[in-house]
Design a protein around this motif. Structure first.
Motif, PDB file in Angstrom:
ATOM      1  N   GLU A  29       0.612  -1.592  -0.277  1.00  0.00           N
ATOM      2  CA  GLU A  29      -0.191  -0.034  -0.103  1.00  0.00           C
ATOM      3  C   GLU A  29       0.610   1.221  -0.165  1.00  0.00           C
ATOM      4  N   LEU A  30       2.509   0.926   0.564  1.00  0.00           N
ATOM      5  CA  LEU A  30       3.042   2.691   1.126  1.00  0.00           C
ATOM      6  C   LEU A  30       3.591   3.139  -1.304  1.00  0.00           C
ATOM      7  N   PHE A  31       2.789   2.134  -1.795  1.00  0.00           N
ATOM      8  CA  PHE A  31       3.444   1.691  -3.154  1.00  0.00           C
ATOM      9  C   PHE A  31       2.741   2.024  -4.133  1.00  0.00           C
ATOM     10  N   GLY A  32       1.612   2.065  -3.277  1.00  0.00           N
ATOM     11  CA  GLY A  32       0.224   1.734  -4.451  1.00  0.00           C
ATOM     12  C   GLY A  32       0.563   1.131  -5.258  1.00  0.00           C
ATOM     13  N   LEU A  33       0.709  -0.409  -5.139  1.00  0.00           N
ATOM     14  CA  LEU A  33       0.748  -1.640  -5.662  1.00  0.00           C
ATOM     15  C   LEU A  33      -0.241  -2.752  -4.854  1.00  0.00           C
ATOM     16  N   ASP A  34      -1.016  -2.520  -3.814  1.00  0.00           N
ATOM     17  CA  ASP A  34      -2.380  -2.929  -2.976  1.00  0.00           C
ATOM     18  C   ASP A  34      -3.362  -3.867  -3.325  1.00  0.00           C
ATOM     19  N   GLU A  35      -3.710  -3.153  -4.810  1.00  0.00           N
ATOM     20  CA  GLU A  35      -4.195  -3.746  -5.921  1.00  0.00           C
ATOM     21  C   GLU A  35      -3.961  -5.036  -6.925  1.00  0.00           C
ATOM     22  N   VAL A  36      -2.681  -4.990  -6.999  1.00  0.00           N
ATOM     23  CA  VAL A  36      -1.754  -5.431  -7.728  1.00  0.00           C
ATOM     24  C   VAL A  36      -1.434  -7.083  -7.137  1.00  0.00           C
ATOM     25  N   THR A  37      -1.980  -7.442  -8.224  1.00  0.00           N
ATOM     26  CA  THR A  37      -1.129  -8.979  -8.094  1.00  0.00           C
ATOM     27  C   THR A  37       0.091  -9.687  -8.477  1.00  0.00           C
ATOM     28  N   PRO A  38       0.556 -10.117  -7.775  1.00  0.00           N
ATOM     29  CA  PRO A  38       0.917 -10.865  -6.595  1.00  0.00           C
ATOM     30  C   PRO A  38       0.159 -10.296  -4.668  1.00  0.00           C
ATOM     31  N   PHE A  39       0.231  -8.732  -5.205  1.00  0.00           N
ATOM     32  CA  PHE A  39       0.548  -8.477  -3.845  1.00  0.00           C
ATOM     33  C   PHE A  39      -0.420  -8.399  -2.824  1.00  0.00           C
ATOM     34  N   PRO A  40      -2.249  -8.579  -3.411  1.00  0.00           N
ATOM     35  CA  PRO A  40      -3.248  -8.682  -1.982  1.00  0.00           C
ATOM     36  C   PRO A  40      -3.143  -9.737  -1.264  1.00  0.00           C
ATOM     37  N   GLN A  41      -2.594 -10.970  -2.342  1.00  0.00           N
ATOM     38  CA  GLN A  41      -2.581 -12.035  -1.970  1.00  0.00           C
ATOM     39  C   GLN A  41      -0.803 -12.286  -0.886  1.00  0.00           C
ATOM     40  N   LEU A  42       0.409 -12.317  -1.139  1.00  0.00           N
ATOM     41  CA  LEU A  42       0.849 -12.296  -0.385  1.00  0.00           C
ATOM     42  C   LEU A  42       1.401 -11.447   0.854  1.00  0.00           C
ATOM     43  N   VAL A  43       0.196  -9.989   1.130  1.00  0.00           N
ATOM     44  CA  VAL A  43       0.373  -8.925   2.128  1.00  0.00           C
ATOM     45  C   VAL A  43      -0.731  -9.955   3.006  1.00  0.00           C
ATOM     46  N   ALA A  44      -1.330 -10.786   3.032  1.00  0.00           N
ATOM     47  CA  ALA A  44      -1.874 -11.270   4.152  1.00  0.00           C
ATOM     48  C   ALA A  44      -1.427 -12.255   4.720  1.00  0.00           C
ATOM     49  N   TYR A  45       0.198 -12.640   4.090  1.00  0.00           N
ATOM     50  CA  TYR A  45       0.822 -13.131   5.654  1.00  0.00           C
ATOM     51  C   TYR A  45       1.682 -12.559   5.439  1.00  0.00           C
ATOM     52  N   ARG A  46       1.753 -11.292   6.085  1.00  0.00           N
ATOM     53  CA  ARG A  46       2.596  -9.609   6.136  1.00  0.00           C
ATOM     54  C   ARG A  46       3.442 -10.471   7.923  1.00  0.00           C
ATOM     55  N   PRO A  47       2.944 -11.096   8.983  1.00  0.00           N
ATOM     56  CA  PRO A  47       3.574 -11.209  10.062  1.00  0.00           C
ATOM     57  C   PRO A  47       4.498 -12.685  10.167  1.00  0.00           C
ATOM     58  N   GLN A  48       4.291 -13.606   9.028  1.00  0.00           N
ATOM     59  CA  GLN A  48       5.445 -14.684   8.824  1.00  0.00           C
ATOM     60  C   GLN A  48       5.896 -13.902   7.740  1.00  0.00           C
ATOM     61  N   GLY A  49       6.252 -12.850   7.008  1.00  0.00           N
ATOM     62  CA  GLY A  49       6.881 -12.534   5.788  1.00  0.00           C
ATOM     63  C   GLY A  49       7.743 -11.371   6.694  1.00  0.00           C
ATOM     64  N   LEU A  50       7.337 -10.858   7.889  1.00  0.00           N
ATOM     65  CA  LEU A  50       8.248  -9.996   8.907  1.00  0.00           C
ATOM     66  C   LEU A  50       9.826 -11.332  10.090  1.00  0.00           C
ATOM     67  N   VAL A  51       8.993 -11.597  10.259  1.00  0.00           N
ATOM     68  CA  VAL A  51       9.960 -12.942  10.918  1.00  0.00           C
ATOM     69  C   VAL A  51      11.230 -13.730   9.877  1.00  0.00           C
TER      70      VAL A  51
END
Length: 322
Positions: A29-51
């Motif tokens: 969302e910081l880059f205006g890409l939250d509507e562009v696949t695959p980012f809406p799908q990937l961001v659902a796993y943000r906590p795991q991604g941060l780890v």
């Protein structure tokens, strides 16, 4: 510029580029890409991604030339972790002693694949006032209700399309009295609005949001706008179901706005993943929610296994503030 300074500048530039590269899937969302696949799908796993990012940053510290990039990545992971932490460490506020409690259950039954006996047993155990059953057609609803005959739940199903996934059913406890059922045409999949009876001004909505598929992101966004509409209206409202969105989705947060909150993250259950249920807990994400407006106080949130479906059931308790 001598070689050492040139190499330092190059490392800084490459480190910043690395930081941007890992930040894009975590915060599209910081880059205006939250509507562009695959980012809406990937961001659902943000906590795991941060780890994963933090572990990667620690491993990168071994190489001297990677230490700037490692430091930047570690800062991003730690700041992101600090923003996620309240979902686990938050506690419910004390509701007034005389506040009325409502218990809400959500169970996506995977078009009838879920074990009806498991669903019915959880209803018997937790005695919810409302049961939201995404992907439950009339026959599935009646199969579950047949196992609850002595409980006298009333049922209703909305199915705007022929696909099984478009059906959403509800079961309502007799304690709510002679309620009224209706369907709101503002969403792609079925939803059921329950009012009247002893709800005394509280509106219950069983909801199923369209998933953010590669070719369905705009439909997903459209369905979440319906949630924003319900949340911003005057009646005290509870929306319960499979939202196909997490609190890491900017569109979900915008749908809640300043009007609604998801019970799980509010009471320390925000990291209890509900999908996919057949994966270890650390690989799940929370897309099944009970969302309430400010006239209701979140109290408890728990998930339960149901055989035959890819979702864990959710049971939440909220207090009605007067």
């Amino acid at each position: 510029m001598d070689n050492e300074k040139a190499w330092f500048v190059r490392r800084v530039v490459l480190s910043v580029l690395f930081l941007v590269a890992v930040a894009v899937p975590l915060y599209p969302e910081l880059f205006g890409l939250d509507e562009v696949t695959p980012f809406p799908q990937l961001v659902a796993y943000r906590p795991q991604g941060l780890v994963v990012l933090l572990v990667l940053a620690l491993l990168m510290l071994v190489r001297r030339g990677w230490r700037i990039a490692a430091a930047l990545a570690a800062v991003l992971a730690l700041v992101g972790g600090a923003l996620v932490a309240p979902r686990h460490f938050s506690h419910a506020r004390q509701a007034p002693a005389d506040a009325r409690q409502l218990t809400i259950m959500v169970a996506n039954v995977l078009g009838g694949g879920a074990n009806a006996a498991d669903v019915a047993q959880l209803i018997r155990d937790r005695k919810p006032d409302l049961v939201s059953l995404p992907e439950a057609q009339v026959d599935v609803r009646e199969q579950i209700n047949a196992l609850l005959q002595d409980q006298q739940y009333k049922g209703y199903t909305a199915q705007p399309g022929s696909a099984v996934e478009s059906a959403t059913s509800v079961l309502v406890a007799p304690s709510l009295g002679p309620v009224t059922f209706a369907s709101d045409p503002g969403t792609t999949l079925g939803n059921v609005v329950v009012t009247g009876g002893t709800l005394a001004g509280v509106r219950l909505i069983a909801y199923h949001g369209y998933p953010p598929l590669t070719d369905g992101v705009m439909t997903w966004k459209h369905d979440l706008q319906a949630v924003r509409h319900w949340c911003s209206e005057d009646p005290a409202t509870i929306v319960a179901g499979d939202f196909n969105a997490t609190v890491d989705h900017a569109d979900f947060r915008q749908a809640l706005g300043g009007y609604c909150r998801s019970v799980g993250p509010t009471v320390g259950g925000g990291l209890q993943g509900t999908w996919p249920a057949d994966q270890p807990a650390v690989l799940r994400t929370q897309i099944d929610h009970v969302v309430v407006t400010r006239q209701l106080q979140p109290e408890r949130f728990t998930t339960y296994p149901i055989r035959g479906t890819d979702h864990r059931a959710v049971v939440a308790t909220v207090a009605v503030l007067r």
